[in-house]
Design a protein around this motif. Structure first.
Motif, short mmCIF file in Angstrom:
data_model
loop_
_atom_site.label_atom_id
_atom_site.label_comp_id
_atom_site.label_asym_id
_atom_site.label_seq_id
_atom_site.Cartn_x
_atom_site.Cartn_y
_atom_site.Cartn_z
N GLY A 89 -3.81 11.29 0.36
CA GLY A 89 -2.74 10.94 -0.57
C GLY A 89 -1.76 9.95 0.04
N ARG A 90 -1.38 10.22 1.27
CA ARG A 90 -0.45 9.33 1.96
C ARG A 90 -1.09 7.96 2.18
NH1 ARG A 90 3.43 11.35 6.70
NH2 ARG A 90 3.94 12.76 5.01
N MET A 91 -2.36 7.94 2.56
CA MET A 91 -3.07 6.67 2.78
C MET A 91 -3.12 5.86 1.49
SD MET A 91 -6.05 8.26 5.25
CE MET A 91 -7.25 6.98 4.99
N ALA A 92 -3.39 6.52 0.37
CA ALA A 92 -3.45 5.84 -0.92
C ALA A 92 -2.09 5.22 -1.27
CB ALA A 92 -3.88 6.81 -2.01
N GLN A 93 -1.01 5.93 -1.02
CA GLN A 93 0.32 5.40 -1.29
C GLN A 93 0.62 4.17 -0.43
OE1 GLN A 93 2.76 8.83 -0.53
NE2 GLN A 93 2.78 9.43 -2.69
N VAL A 94 0.30 4.26 0.84
CA VAL A 94 0.56 3.15 1.76
C VAL A 94 -0.27 1.93 1.38
CG1 VAL A 94 0.30 2.36 4.15
CG2 VAL A 94 1.28 4.62 3.68
N LEU A 95 -1.57 2.13 1.11
CA LEU A 95 -2.43 1.00 0.74
C LEU A 95 -1.98 0.36 -0.56
CD1 LEU A 95 -5.96 2.27 1.77
CD2 LEU A 95 -4.58 0.49 2.87
N SER A 96 -1.59 1.18 -1.53
CA SER A 96 -1.10 0.64 -2.80
C SER A 96 0.13 -0.23 -2.57
CB SER A 96 -0.76 1.80 -3.74
OG SER A 96 -0.19 1.32 -4.92
N GLN A 97 1.04 0.24 -1.76
CA GLN A 97 2.24 -0.53 -1.43
C GLN A 97 1.88 -1.84 -0.74
OE1 GLN A 97 4.91 1.55 1.24
NE2 GLN A 97 5.88 -0.35 1.86
N LYS A 98 0.99 -1.77 0.25
CA LYS A 98 0.61 -2.97 1.01
C LYS A 98 -0.10 -3.99 0.12
CE LYS A 98 2.19 -1.82 5.00
NZ LYS A 98 3.31 -2.58 5.58
N ILE A 99 -0.96 -3.53 -0.77
CA ILE A 99 -1.68 -4.43 -1.68
C ILE A 99 -0.68 -5.10 -2.62
CG2 ILE A 99 -3.30 -4.51 -3.63
CD1 ILE A 99 -4.89 -2.29 -2.07
N GLU B 266 2.45 -5.67 -2.06
CA GLU B 266 3.25 -6.63 -1.28
C GLU B 266 2.46 -7.91 -1.01
OE1 GLU B 266 4.35 -4.51 2.25
OE2 GLU B 266 5.76 -3.21 1.18
N ALA B 267 1.17 -7.77 -0.71
CA ALA B 267 0.34 -8.92 -0.36
C ALA B 267 -0.02 -9.77 -1.57
CB ALA B 267 -0.93 -8.44 0.34
N TRP B 268 -0.24 -9.13 -2.72
CA TRP B 268 -0.67 -9.82 -3.92
C TRP B 268 0.15 -9.38 -5.13
CZ3 TRP B 268 -4.56 -7.54 -0.77
CH2 TRP B 268 -5.25 -8.45 0.02
N PRO B 269 1.44 -9.72 -5.15
CA PRO B 269 2.28 -9.25 -6.27
C PRO B 269 1.83 -9.78 -7.62
CG PRO B 269 3.45 -10.85 -4.92
CD PRO B 269 2.18 -10.53 -4.21
N ASP B 270 1.24 -10.97 -7.65
CA ASP B 270 0.80 -11.53 -8.93
C ASP B 270 -0.38 -10.76 -9.51
OD1 ASP B 270 2.73 -13.45 -8.63
OD2 ASP B 270 1.36 -14.98 -7.86
N LEU B 271 -1.12 -10.10 -8.66
CA LEU B 271 -2.28 -9.34 -9.12
C LEU B 271 -1.87 -8.26 -10.12
CD1 LEU B 271 -5.35 -8.80 -8.72
CD2 LEU B 271 -4.69 -7.17 -6.95
N PHE B 272 -0.69 -7.69 -9.95
CA PHE B 272 -0.24 -6.60 -10.80
C PHE B 272 0.64 -7.07 -11.94
CE2 PHE B 272 -1.44 -4.85 -6.78
CZ PHE B 272 -2.26 -3.82 -7.17
N SER B 273 0.93 -8.36 -12.00
CA SER B 273 1.73 -8.87 -13.09
C SER B 273 0.87 -9.58 -14.12
CB SER B 273 2.81 -9.82 -12.56
OG SER B 273 2.22 -10.95 -11.97
N MET B 274 -0.41 -9.75 -13.81
CA MET B 274 -1.31 -10.43 -14.74
C MET B 274 -1.64 -9.53 -15.92
SD MET B 274 -3.99 -12.34 -12.14
CE MET B 274 -5.10 -10.98 -12.27
#
Length: 85
Positions: free
Chosen positions: A55-65, A67-75
């Motif tokens: 669960g913690r790993m999923a939260q961290v990876l989600s945050q990092k992704i 941060e790295a690709w903010p446009d990916l989640f705004s499309m």
């Protein structure tokens, strides 16, 4: 925090990844509040990550992704019309 018995290995992997401009997420960095490694392992015979750690790993990876690709989640994702798939 957790005493990482594999810190030298982690440091070596981070160094190699850095040479090739590869991002690394070392989850040990996110365990400062964990006092006992038993909490992040399945059990004493199986050192794979526990449910809590996954669960913690999923939260961290989600945050990092994000941060790295903010446009990916705004499309906006185009939805197929009914009957077309």
């Amino acid at each position: 925090g957790v005493n990482d018995p594999f810190s030298s290995i982690h440091d070596r992997i981070k160094g190699i990844a850095d040479e090739y401009d590869i991002r690394v997420v070392d989850f040990v960095d996110y365990l400062s509040d964990v006092r006992d490694l038993k909490l992040v392992r399945v059990n004493r015979f199986d050192t794979h990550p526990s449910e809590m750690m996954h669960g913690r790993m999923a939260q961290v990876l989600s945050q990092k992704i994000r941060e790295a690709w903010p446009d990916l989640f705004s499309m906006e994702i185009e939805q197929p019309e009914r009957g077309q798939r």
